[in-house]
Every structure is written in structure tokens, then in C-alpha cells.
Design an enzyme around this catalytic site. Structure first.
Site, PDB file in Angstrom:
ATOM      1  CE1 TYR A 128     -17.925 -29.537  27.909  1.00 25.76           C
ATOM      2  CE2 TYR A 128     -19.730 -30.861  27.046  1.00 25.76           C
ATOM      3  CZ  TYR A 128     -18.485 -30.292  26.891  1.00 25.76           C
ATOM      4  OH  TYR A 128     -17.791 -30.461  25.710  1.00 25.76           O
TER       5      TYR A 128
ATOM      6  CD  GLU B  70     -15.517 -27.886  25.500  1.00 29.12           C
ATOM      7  OE1 GLU B  70     -14.461 -27.245  25.374  1.00 29.12           O
ATOM      8  OE2 GLU B  70     -15.560 -29.105  25.702  1.00 29.12           O
TER       9      GLU B  70
END
Ligand code: GDP
Ligand code: MN
Length: 397
Positions: A118, A206
């Protein structure tokens, strides 16, 4: 302004970030052609079909599917295009899928442990600096990771005057447990990503997941990109990426007439001048036990035409049970605003069916109050802030 995944990936790629390649399609025929074209240019024969909506969690909702053959791909595409996709991040009724991204399958067949990271870039509000937020635990359950094991999420603040330093990119790669070629690829990925973030005036990147393949490639498999609306004036190239069908129609209309309107969930419509007063007004409504239906800053000129436009926008929201006008007359005189309200109200016939509470403070506020009170219209005037909020509360009970 939010971008679709395929647009976000195009933006990243233009800054040298390595991304999962793909082609967007609006019909299953286009999807088939896209898959064939991808096979020619990339050599991969497997593809994923990914719903393009402005919401995450698509994998969980059935909006991301692996196609095993071209026939399969055509079938999956026709099922996803036009569907009402429900994910943990969409409104309860879901979102209609108008297009899909056909992407190369970057998870090699037989890959035993594809590593999903991530990585995001955003503003750290506590330090006032951009930061890179990252975790080894990427993939579809990052929210659960943040909840249960927050120590597995790292952040790296970036000094705005120095920019991202080489050692910082290396630190991220190191903390992600990488070495050798993958380590080097990751530092390149991080540097390009940060350059893209600054260069596009974004407010959020993101990338979840960032994939490490078994042959040490680092690839952005997903991309959530939010651009800073205040910077769009210097990025004409992004204008065409706006997808109005994904936005709140009242907000779109407000922007066209130059009003600053944000839709909210409550039932008290607000018309205020100045963003600071608008925020304070929303707080006060909350404190009095109400709930604002919108944020609306009418700005400096509150004449009849503008007030009427604002009323019409507010009333488009069926949840609105009362309207509170809270205007401070500094440069704009209160009596002018009051006259504007009275004229707008009269002009709108009986289309204002909810109680209207008006608080005008500042230059000529007493004349303004007199004007409202003697208008014979169903408008309540208030002097104090608190009094206004309480009148609103009574009105919606
Ligand atoms: P999100 O659910 O909206 O965040 O959509 P993502 O783009 O992140 O995709 C969801 C999941 O689909 C990812 O976490 C991956 O596990 C999987 N996925 C995405 N691309 C591929 C691919 O090329 N091949 C395979 N096998 N899985 C993929
Ligand atoms: Mn994702």
C-alpha cells in the site's frame, strides 16, 4: 476533482511511474478490441476487467474480474458495463458503471506469493507537509489493517523546501522489506510517484496495491487520484478528465453559476457569505441539535438575482426542511441583502415552502430587520447567532 483509475494511471505513467497497462472500453465489443490490442503490445494473453467508478472497494463488490479467455472477457465486460455496482464505498444504491478498464494481468500464473503493498501520498495535516504513507499489508483489506494493526502503517514526511530526498525513497523501500533489484525499482517508483504528486498539484494519490512481481517489477495496479480543485486553473490539460456523471448535479450547477456549494446529509439549508462564517454556521446548527444540508458561500454580492439562484439550488435538495440565511454585512450593506431576499422570495412565487430564518448583522442591520419584519412574508428574522439557530430548530420540529 477525482479521477477514474484509468485516468489516474495515465497521469502516473506520464511522470514515469510504472503502471499496469490498460485500455478503457464503453462496450463489450470495445473491450474485446482492447484486449487484442493489449496482447499485441504487451504479449500478455490474460486480462482483468475493472469497473470504472469514482469509488473504491470494487474488487469486493464484484467490479474487478479476471478473464480466462477472450469469450470470457466479452461476457464479463457485458455483465459489468451497465451494472449498478455496490461497494463499501458507494452510496447504498450503488453506482452505475459506464465503462471498464481492460488491463493486462500482471499476476503471473502460478505466482505463489505476489506481494501487494500500500502506498499513498497526501498532506499530513498535523505537520503541514506532504507525506508518503505505506505498508507491507496492501491489498483489499487495508482499512482493516489500519484499524487492527496501525503499527504496520508507516509515514515519511517530506520537507517542502528540499523535496523528496534519495535516502527517504530508500528508507521506504527498506521498510517494505525489499532488497536487490526490487529495492532499486521501488526507490525509482517512489521518486516518480512523488514527482507526479507535486507536478499535478494532487491532494491524494492512493496506490493499492502496488505489486512486486516474482521477477522484481514494481507496478501500480490501482490508482486513486484526487486533484486539488484550487490548482485546476493552471492545469487546463486536466479539464477534459472531469466526469460530470460522477458528481453531485447540484454541485455541478452551482459551480457553473459561480457559487461555492457542497452537498451534505442534514435538513437545514444554509446560505452564508464567507467560508469561515459558513463553517461557524454549520457548527452552530449542529450545536443547536440540527444538521446542515449543505455548505453554501454566496460570496460578496448578495443581490436579489444571486440570492434567488442560491435559494433555488438549496431547494433542489428534498431533505431541506428549513433555510437559514446568515450574512454579515461589512462591505455589502444588510438592507441591500434584505431587499434582495424579499425580492427573490416574492419573485419565486410560492416555491419556498419551508420556513426561512434570516440573520443579518453588520452595516444597517436594523433597517434590514425592519425590512424583513414588515415584508409580510413568511420569514423569521433573528439578531443573535444562537437565536437564529434555535429558531431553525423550532421550525424543523
Ligand atoms: P479496488 O477493489 O477498487 O481497490 O480495485 P483494485 O484495482 O485494487 O483491484 C482489486 C483487486 O483485484 C486487487 O487487490 C488485486 O488483488 C486484484 N487484481 C487487480 N489486477 C489484477 C490482475 O492483473 N490480475 C489478478 N489476478 N488480480 C488482479
Ligand atoms: Mn485498490
Amino acid at each position: 476533482m477525482n479521477l477514474h483509475e484509468y485516468q489516474g494511471k495515465e497521469l502516473l505513467a506520464s511522470f514515469g511511474v510504472s503502471v499496469q497497462r490498460g485500455i478503457v472500453a464503453k462496450t463489450s465489443t470495445e473491450a474485446l478490441a482492447a484486449a487484442k490490442e493489449l496482447t499485441e503490445s504487451t504479449g500478455t494473453s490474460m486480462h482483468v476487467v475493472k469497473a470504472q467508478i469514482h469509488a473504491g472497494g470494487r474488487g469486493k463488490g464484484g467490479g474487478v474480474k479476471l478473464a480466462k479467455s477472450l469469450a470470457d472477457l466479452e461476457k464479463i465486460s457485458s455483465e459489468i458495463i451497465g451494472m449498478q455496482l455496490l461497494t463499501p464505498q458507494t452510496p447504498p444504491e450503488g453506482k452505475k458503471v459506464n465503462q471498464v478498464l481492460i488491463a493486462e494481468d500482471v499476476y503471473y500464473p502460478g505466482e505463489t506469493e505476489p506481494k501487494e503493498f500500500y502506498i499513498s501520498v497526501l498532506l499530513n495535516r498535523a505537520t503541514g507537509r506532504n507525506m508518503i504513507m505505506y505498508s507491507t499489508e496492501g491489498g483489499m483489506d487495508i482499512e482493516a489493517v489500519a484499524e487492527a494493526t496501525p503499527h504496520l502503517i508507516f509515514t515519511e514526511d517530506i520537507d517542502p523546501s528540499l523535496g523528496l530526498q534519495g535516502f527517504q525513497a530508500r528508507k521506504v523501500a527498506f521498510n517494505l522489506g525489499l532488497s536487490g533489484v526490487a529495492f532499486k525499482e521501488m526507490t525509482k517508483f517512489i521518486s516518480a510517484l512523488y514527482k507526479a504528486y507535486v507536478g499535478s498539484d494532487a491532494s491524494l494519490f492512493e496506490i493499492n496495491p502496488v505489486l512486486k512481481t516474482s521477477d522484481d517489477k514494481i507496478i501500480a495496479v490501482d490508482a486513486k487520484v484526487t486533484l486539488d480543485d484550487n490548482s485546476l486553473f493552471r492545469h487546463k490539460e486536466f479539464e477534459e478528465m472531469r466526469d460530470l456523471s460522477e458528481e453531485n448535479p447540484v454541485e455541478v450547477e452551482a459551480r457553473e453559476v459561480g457559487l461555492n456549494y457542497v452537498d451534505l446529509d442534514g435538513n437545514v439549508g444554509c446560505m452564508v457569505n464567507g467560508a469561515g462564517l459558513a463553517m461557524a454556521t454549520m457548527d452552530l446548527i449542529k450545536q443547536a441539535g440540527g444538521d446542515p444540508a449543505n455548505f453554501l458561500d454566496v460570496g460578496g454580492t448578495a443581490d436579489a438575482a444571486r440570492v434567488e439562484t442560491a435559494f433555488r439550488l438549496i431547494l433542489k435538495d428534498p431533505k431541506v426542511k428549513a433555510i437559514l440565511v446568515n450574512i454579515f454585512g461589512g462591505i455589502v450593506r444588510c438592507d441591500r441583502v434584505a431587499q434582495g431576499i424579499v425580492d427573490a422570495y416574492r419573485n419565486m412565487g410560492d416555491s419556498i415552502k419551508v420556513p426561512l430564518i434570516v440573520r443579518l448583522q453588520g452595516t444597517n442591520s436594523d433597517i434590514a430587520k425592519e425590512l424583513i419584519d414588515s415584508s409580510g412574508l413568511n420569514v423569521l428574522s433573528a439578531t443573535a447567532f444562537q437565536e437564529a439557530a434555535e429558531k431553525v430548530q423550532k421550525a424543523i420540529l
